[in-house]
Enzyme design. Structure first.
Site, PDB file in Angstrom:
ATOM      1  N   LYS A 227      30.323  41.985  37.022  1.00 25.63           N
ATOM      2  CA  LYS A 227      30.393  42.046  35.561  1.00 25.63           C
ATOM      3  C   LYS A 227      29.126  41.381  35.044  1.00 25.63           C
ATOM      4  CE  LYS A 227      31.984  40.628  31.264  1.00 25.63           C
ATOM      5  NZ  LYS A 227      32.055  39.405  30.442  1.00 25.63           N
TER       6      LYS A 227
ATOM      7  N   TYR B 294      30.542  37.424  38.259  1.00 28.50           N
ATOM      8  CA  TYR B 294      30.325  37.370  36.809  1.00 28.50           C
ATOM      9  C   TYR B 294      28.940  36.779  36.579  1.00 28.50           C
ATOM     10  CZ  TYR B 294      31.795  36.388  31.910  1.00 28.50           C
ATOM     11  OH  TYR B 294      31.926  36.341  30.542  1.00 28.50           O
TER      12      TYR B 294
ATOM     13  N   THR C 176      35.176  35.310  26.246  1.00 29.72           N
ATOM     14  CA  THR C 176      35.826  35.685  24.995  1.00 29.72           C
ATOM     15  C   THR C 176      37.235  35.131  24.917  1.00 29.72           C
ATOM     16  OG1 THR C 176      34.484  37.701  24.921  1.00 29.72           O
ATOM     17  CG2 THR C 176      36.448  37.665  23.535  1.00 29.72           C
TER      18      THR C 176
END
Length: 310
Positions: free
Chosen positions: A165, A137, A49
């Site tokens: 994550k 991640y 993001t």
């Protein structure tokens, strides 16, 4: 600050840009204030993001330095150290930790096809070189590899990883890790975080430690409320808040798929929403992403109004 187990709402910050494509530091700091005022529990910079893949190394460092300095130790700052190979990731780890990051978030290697054993070697090498905790991640849409749950649990048990994550969208695999962490006596202090905006309530219900929602830039209060309701055991209240956030998430689809990709649409919508809410000065996305049209920005505004955010 010394980070403990990451938990709660940890939004992945957008990176505001100036009209000439440089990092807009004043807007970035207003975004930090916007999130902190909502009661978030941490900040994640240089993720998807954040458009980390589009930023130069100097811009990446500026983002981390600016956010760490402004957060002033009041919120932990997790920073993405994302690149194709282990040596390049180690360089990013050195840069973001020198800039003050409290933890690093690292994907599997990409571009070259990898084997689970190579992924494990990658994380072990990165962790050995990192002065701060390493969070894995899992984002197969970007790196084209799904992190195997058994590899994650092995690395957690060995103290290599401090958390996961998960942006895979695979709730069953996510549950496997949550359950594995809970049932493995050798794993302590390991955080399991979901990157999903849409099933955050379900992830928290099965034992997730926190959420990392891109939409949390736009409506951080909503995700903080959702987290609080889930932890209080208010399933009905959490369901209603999650459904409101799901409706708001529709803004990511305003971009015309005939002329732009889903990333341009989603990040463009987040930035347009932040601009409309007066948080950032310019909704520009990094090149070569296609900007939203005025009509598409207007549609973003309608989603905000429907959610009570304008």
């Amino acid at each position: 600050m010394t980070i403990t187990q990451p938990a709660g709402v940890i939004p992945p910050l957008c990176t505001p840009l100036t009209p000439d494509g440089e990092v807009d530091v004043p807007s970035l700091l207003r975004l930090v204030d916007h999130l902190a005022a909502a009661g978030v529990h941490g900040l994640f910079v240089l993720g998807s993001t954040s458009e980390a893949a589009y930023l130069t190394d100097a811009q990446r460092r500026l983002v981390v330095e600016s956010v760490v300095r402004h957060a002033g130790g009041q919120l932990p700052v997790l920073a993405g150290a994302i690149d194709m190979t282990t040596p390049r990731v180690r360089d990013h780890v050195a840069a973001v930790t020198a800039a003050g990051a409290d933890a690093v978030v690292v994907t599997a290697p990409f571009y070259a096809r990898t084997h689970p054993a190579e992924i494990a070697r990658h994380y072990r090498a990165v962790a050995a070189a990192s002065p701060v905790p390493v969070v894995a991640y899992d984002i197969p849409v970007a790196v084209h590899t799904k992190l195997p749950g058994d590899v994650v649990l092995e690395l957690a048990a060995d103290g290599v990883l401090a958390g996961l994550k998960d942006s895979s969208g695979d709730l069953a695999a996510f549950r496997q890790v949550v359950t594995g962490v809970r049932d493995h006596q050798g794993i302590t202090g390991f955080s399991v975080l979901t990157g999903s905006e849409l099933i955050a309530d379900a992830a928290l219900a099965i034992g997730a430690d926190g959420v990392v929602p891109g939409l949390g830039n736009v409506d951080p209060h909503g995700y903080v409320r959702l987290d609080r309701l889930c932890r209080a055991g208010d399933a009905e209240g959490a369901r209603a808040e999650q459904e409101r956030l799901c409706a708001l998430f529709g803004l990511v689809s305003v971009g015309d798929p005939a002329r732009m990709g889903p990333g341009s649409s989603a990040i463009g919508a987040f930035k347009a929403a932040l601009h409309l809410r007066g948080v950032i000065d310019c909704p520009l996305t990094a090149e070569p992403q296609v900007p939203l049209s005025p009509d598409e920005v207007e549609r973003v505004g309608k989603y905000l109004a429907a959610a009570g955010l304008l």
